[in-house]
Design an enzyme around this catalytic site. Structure first.
Site, short mmCIF file in Angstrom:
data_model
loop_
_atom_site.label_atom_id
_atom_site.label_comp_id
_atom_site.label_asym_id
_atom_site.label_seq_id
_atom_site.Cartn_x
_atom_site.Cartn_y
_atom_site.Cartn_z
N HIS A 28 -7.58 -0.68 -5.80
CA HIS A 28 -7.51 0.18 -4.62
C HIS A 28 -6.65 1.42 -4.88
O HIS A 28 -6.14 2.02 -3.94
CB HIS A 28 -6.95 -0.60 -3.43
CG HIS A 28 -7.84 -1.71 -2.96
ND1 HIS A 28 -9.07 -1.49 -2.40
CD2 HIS A 28 -7.66 -3.06 -2.98
CE1 HIS A 28 -9.62 -2.66 -2.08
NE2 HIS A 28 -8.79 -3.62 -2.44
N ARG A 53 -4.08 -5.08 -12.40
CA ARG A 53 -5.26 -5.57 -11.70
C ARG A 53 -6.44 -4.63 -11.93
O ARG A 53 -6.40 -3.47 -11.52
CB ARG A 53 -5.00 -5.72 -10.20
CG ARG A 53 -6.22 -6.25 -9.45
CD ARG A 53 -5.90 -6.63 -8.03
NE ARG A 53 -5.66 -5.48 -7.16
CZ ARG A 53 -5.57 -5.56 -5.84
NH1 ARG A 53 -5.66 -6.75 -5.24
NH2 ARG A 53 -5.34 -4.48 -5.10
N ASP A 67 -7.30 -4.43 -24.85
CA ASP A 67 -7.11 -3.58 -26.01
C ASP A 67 -6.06 -2.50 -25.78
O ASP A 67 -5.38 -2.07 -26.72
CB ASP A 67 -8.44 -2.95 -26.43
CG ASP A 67 -9.37 -3.92 -27.14
OD1 ASP A 67 -8.92 -5.03 -27.49
OD2 ASP A 67 -10.55 -3.58 -27.35
N GLU A 132 -8.86 -14.93 -2.19
CA GLU A 132 -8.87 -14.03 -1.04
C GLU A 132 -10.15 -14.12 -0.22
O GLU A 132 -10.61 -13.14 0.36
CB GLU A 132 -8.62 -12.59 -1.51
CG GLU A 132 -9.40 -12.15 -2.72
CD GLU A 132 -8.94 -10.81 -3.26
OE1 GLU A 132 -8.21 -10.08 -2.56
OE2 GLU A 132 -9.31 -10.47 -4.40
N ASP A 158 -7.74 -9.52 2.45
CA ASP A 158 -9.15 -9.88 2.32
C ASP A 158 -9.42 -11.27 2.87
O ASP A 158 -10.51 -11.54 3.40
CB ASP A 158 -9.59 -9.78 0.87
CG ASP A 158 -9.86 -8.34 0.45
OD1 ASP A 158 -10.76 -7.71 1.05
OD2 ASP A 158 -9.18 -7.83 -0.45
#
Length: 245
Positions: A28, A53, A67, A132, A158
């Site tokens: 977000h 995240r 990576d 969630e 959520d």
């Protein structure tokens, strides 16, 4: 706390604040690979744990994050055992998983300067999955049992929406669902975290078994702090406060 601004400077300020852990968010927030890399570099060297995240539970994106040198992943919207297994598989090289091999090109292996990186990589990575949704809460015990899932993190926003309670993160039904997940994690012997900006709710979840918690965000602190300055020093207007839309 959340680190959502996309700014390495802000990330470094937060890293030096004395907090236990930071979450660099790309679900977000305006964060791409380049800004995440710059924030990892800014945070590096401070005594703080960093989770990142991604915007989605995607094998290719997770490979790119790993990576870059991300070691602690928070995977959003994990609703089932299959979702959790896919997230873990994305962090493991074959035959245990499906992570593509590019260590000679990757910061994670310091461009093949880390001895035996391919053999040791899995031991340097943690996978936390987000619970969630109603489906995830119902499946939480089985999700916790997935080999390679190191922890769960409950997202009340959520989860509230999934319960038909959009915007009501502190509704009793939402709190009960969160506490159900915390209890399941305790039984499984795995850590559980939760997002809670209200101090009393945060304390309740900590008392209920949460092992880690998010209690603020860089952008929220800036928004509320700048609003407080405006309220203190800008004369009131009949037109009301300015707005961007």
């Amino acid at each position: 706390m959340w680190v959502c601004s996309g700014s390495p400077l802000v990330a470094e300020i937060c890293a030096g604040a004395g907090l236990d852990w930071l979450l660099v968010d790309a679900e977000h927030s305006p964060n791409g690979l380049e800004s995440i890399l710059a924030q990892l570099q800014a945070i590096h060297g401070y005594p703080v744990h960093t989770l990142v995240r991604p915007p989605v539970n995607d094998t290719v994106l997770i490979k790119q994050y790993l990576d870059l040198g991300v070691q602690n992943l928070l995977i959003p919207m994990v609703h089932s055992v299959a979702d959790a297994e896919a997230a873990v598989a994305a962090t493991r090289y074959p035959p245990e998983g499906v992570r593509g091999v590019g260590s000679a090109l990757a910061r994670a292996a310091r461009w093949n300067r880390v001895p035996e990186y391919l053999a040791r990589a899995a031991s340097t990575i943690s996978v936390t999955v987000q619970i969630e949704s109603v489906a995830a809460v119902d499946a939480v015990a089985d999700i916790l049992a997935v080999d390679g899932v190191d922890a769960i993190f409950v997202g009340p926003s959520d989860l509230a929406a999934s319960l038909g309670l959009l915007g009501q993160q502190e509704h009793p039904d939402v709190v009960a669902a969160v506490e159900r997940c915390l209890a399941a994690a305790t039984r499984a012997g795995k850590p559980a975290g939760v997002n809670a900006f209200t101090p009393s709710v945060a304390r309740r979840y900590l008392d209920g078994g949460a092992g880690f918690i998010l209690v603020g965000a860089d952008v929220a602190l800036l928004a509320r702090g700048s609003e407080a300055l405006a309220a203190a020093f800008v004369p009131a207007s009949d037109d009301g406060p300015g707005a961007s839309y």
